[in-house]
Scaffold this motif. Structure first.
Motif, PDB file in Angstrom:
ATOM      1  N   ARG A  82      54.370  56.213  70.831  1.00 17.42           N
ATOM      2  CA  ARG A  82      52.969  56.261  70.384  1.00 17.42           C
ATOM      3  C   ARG A  82      52.077  55.420  71.286  1.00 17.42           C
ATOM      4  O   ARG A  82      50.930  55.793  71.571  1.00 17.42           O
ATOM      5  CB  ARG A  82      52.875  55.770  68.933  1.00 17.42           C
ATOM      6  N   LEU A  83      52.593  54.284  71.762  1.00 16.37           N
ATOM      7  CA  LEU A  83      51.812  53.419  72.644  1.00 16.37           C
ATOM      8  C   LEU A  83      51.634  54.048  74.027  1.00 16.37           C
ATOM      9  O   LEU A  83      50.550  53.983  74.616  1.00 16.37           O
ATOM     10  CB  LEU A  83      52.498  52.056  72.773  1.00 16.37           C
ATOM     11  N   ARG A  84      52.711  54.643  74.554  1.00 12.40           N
ATOM     12  CA  ARG A  84      52.671  55.183  75.916  1.00 12.40           C
ATOM     13  C   ARG A  84      52.038  56.564  75.995  1.00 12.40           C
ATOM     14  O   ARG A  84      51.614  56.991  77.078  1.00 12.40           O
ATOM     15  CB  ARG A  84      54.091  55.230  76.493  1.00 12.40           C
ATOM     16  N   HIS A  85      51.979  57.270  74.859  1.00 13.86           N
ATOM     17  CA  HIS A  85      51.447  58.634  74.861  1.00 13.86           C
ATOM     18  C   HIS A  85      50.412  58.768  73.740  1.00 13.86           C
ATOM     19  O   HIS A  85      50.646  59.456  72.736  1.00 13.86           O
ATOM     20  CB  HIS A  85      52.573  59.649  74.686  1.00 13.86           C
ATOM     21  N   PRO A  86      49.270  58.099  73.886  1.00 16.84           N
ATOM     22  CA  PRO A  86      48.254  58.160  72.836  1.00 16.84           C
ATOM     23  C   PRO A  86      47.785  59.600  72.605  1.00 16.84           C
ATOM     24  O   PRO A  86      47.650  60.380  73.539  1.00 16.84           O
ATOM     25  CB  PRO A  86      47.124  57.292  73.395  1.00 16.84           C
ATOM     26  N   GLY A  87      47.578  59.911  71.350  1.00 15.21           N
ATOM     27  CA  GLY A  87      47.154  61.259  70.990  1.00 15.21           C
ATOM     28  C   GLY A  87      48.292  62.171  70.585  1.00 15.21           C
ATOM     29  O   GLY A  87      48.058  63.238  70.007  1.00 15.21           O
ATOM     30  N   VAL A  88      49.527  61.763  70.865  1.00 19.56           N
ATOM     31  CA  VAL A  88      50.687  62.561  70.456  1.00 19.56           C
ATOM     32  C   VAL A  88      51.176  62.065  69.099  1.00 19.56           C
ATOM     33  O   VAL A  88      51.495  60.887  68.932  1.00 19.56           O
ATOM     34  CB  VAL A  88      51.827  62.472  71.492  1.00 19.56           C
ATOM     35  N   GLU A  89      51.226  62.953  68.142  1.00 19.37           N
ATOM     36  CA  GLU A  89      51.746  62.611  66.812  1.00 19.37           C
ATOM     37  C   GLU A  89      53.261  62.533  66.877  1.00 19.37           C
ATOM     38  O   GLU A  89      53.921  63.483  67.290  1.00 19.37           O
ATOM     39  CB  GLU A  89      51.312  63.666  65.803  1.00 19.37           C
ATOM     40  N   VAL A  90      53.816  61.395  66.476  1.00 20.74           N
ATOM     41  CA  VAL A  90      55.263  61.165  66.561  1.00 20.74           C
ATOM     42  C   VAL A  90      55.821  60.885  65.176  1.00 20.74           C
ATOM     43  O   VAL A  90      55.312  60.022  64.453  1.00 20.74           O
ATOM     44  CB  VAL A  90      55.596  59.986  67.498  1.00 20.74           C
ATOM     45  N   CYS A  91      56.854  61.602  64.804  1.00 25.42           N
ATOM     46  CA  CYS A  91      57.545  61.341  63.543  1.00 25.42           C
ATOM     47  C   CYS A  91      59.039  61.267  63.812  1.00 25.42           C
ATOM     48  O   CYS A  91      59.520  61.681  64.872  1.00 25.42           O
ATOM     49  CB  CYS A  91      57.231  62.415  62.496  1.00 25.42           C
ATOM     50  N   THR A  92      59.766  60.724  62.868  1.00 26.08           N
ATOM     51  CA  THR A  92      61.216  60.589  63.021  1.00 26.08           C
ATOM     52  C   THR A  92      61.930  61.259  61.855  1.00 26.08           C
ATOM     53  O   THR A  92      61.386  61.376  60.757  1.00 26.08           O
ATOM     54  CB  THR A  92      61.641  59.114  63.088  1.00 26.08           C
TER      55      THR A  92
END
Length: 301
Positions: free
Chosen positions: A73-83
């Motif tokens: 999330r920090l390195r790729h702002p704008g990408v929604e990340v879930c686990t």
């Protein structure tokens, strides 16, 4: 239903490289990124050990995807990340996760100086049974590898993408495979290099080397077949520059050679229902083991 870019993560260097590639691909496609971590239940004898108990094991396995997601999330702002954490055999769980994904991304160890992949049994099994495209990313892959060097030859992720390479069988030109490659090139604003390797029919094989005219006629016919297969896709993707390469000899060798300067290599895997199980084909197998660039394997009928 909005599909996601799904990546299998186990904390290894190769899976972390795969997660970075998956995040970049999610941004290109405007899709969310899902990190899938497969937790294999601890066998009962191990579960009784004070340092290897089930609760301790689960704590560490939950920490891996959580920390990875925070970093992405920090390195790729704008990408929604879930686990998502699932329990079971990794190959089966990853193949199941692929069903709801736009594509599945897996890591693979690099072969050092040889520059290719070492695809483990879990990766090969998930690849052979997944219903969706699977991308293999080597452990040392970084964003700059997919781009042209800057004007002074320094690796950079800010320069244009290298071409996308598609290995195509003109006798069975599947639409799913071709569309995937054209779409990948369009999203990267780069060219598409379509490679086909041909050999003469068995009844010509002995005559071809001694008959240059026959060899030339066969080469021309194969080039025309390749152009015919690609023609409707040129019209559908007019903004993608296409280079067609019909070459005599091993298709695998020609694709591997073209992949030396590629941002992504696309090959197919024919879906076969066999009592002996699924397999990926000799060309795809060779490409997976000898290409340094990320390889997308697209299943088709």
């Amino acid at each position: 239903m909005l599909r996601s870019i799904t990546v299998g993560l186990d904390g290894s260097r190769e899976s972390r490289a795969a997660a970075e590639w998956a995040a970049r691909e999610a941004k290109l496609r405007g899709l969310p990124l899902k990190i899938v971590h497969v937790w294999e239940p601890v066998p009962e004898p191990m579960a009784q050990a004070p340092l290897l108990g089930a609760e301790t094991h689960q704590h560490w396995t939950e920490r891996v995807p959580r920390e990875a997601a925070e970093g992405l999330r920090l390195r790729h702002p704008g990408v929604e990340v879930c686990t998502e954490q699932v329990s079971g055999h990794p190959a089966d769980a990853l193949a199941e996760a692929a069903k709801s994904a736009e594509l599945l991304v897996l890591g693979s160890r690099a072969l050092g100086g040889l520059g290719g992949f070492m695809v483990g049994s879990v990766g090969l099994s998930a690849l052979a049974y997944a219903d969706r495209p699977v991308v293999l990313v080597r452990a040392l892959e970084v964003a700059a590898d997919e781009h042209e060097p800057d004007p002074v030859g320094v690796p950079s992720a800010a320069t244009p993408f290298l071409p996308v390479v598609l290995g195509l069988d003109v006798e069975h030109p599947d639409e799913t495979l071709i569309e995937f490659a054209f779409d990948a090139a369009r999203r990267r604003a780069t060219s598409l290099r379509i490679v086909h390797g041909w050999n003469p029919p068995p009844y010509y094989a002995y005559g071809t080397p001694a008959d240059p005219a026959l060899h030339e006629a066969l080469a021309l016919a194969d080039a025309e077949a390749l152009a015919e297969a690609v023609r409707p896709w040129r019209r559908k993707f007019p903004d993608v520059a296409v280079v067609e390469a019909s070459r005599y000899g091993s298709a695998a060798l020609h694709v591997v050679d073209a992949a030396r300067e590629a941002s992504l290599v696309v090959v197919g895997r024919r879906i076969r229902r066999s009592p002996l199980g699924a397999h990926i084909g000799h060309v795809t197998h060779a490409v997976l083991h000898h290409c340094a660039a990320p390889v997308a394997v697209v299943p088709h009928g």
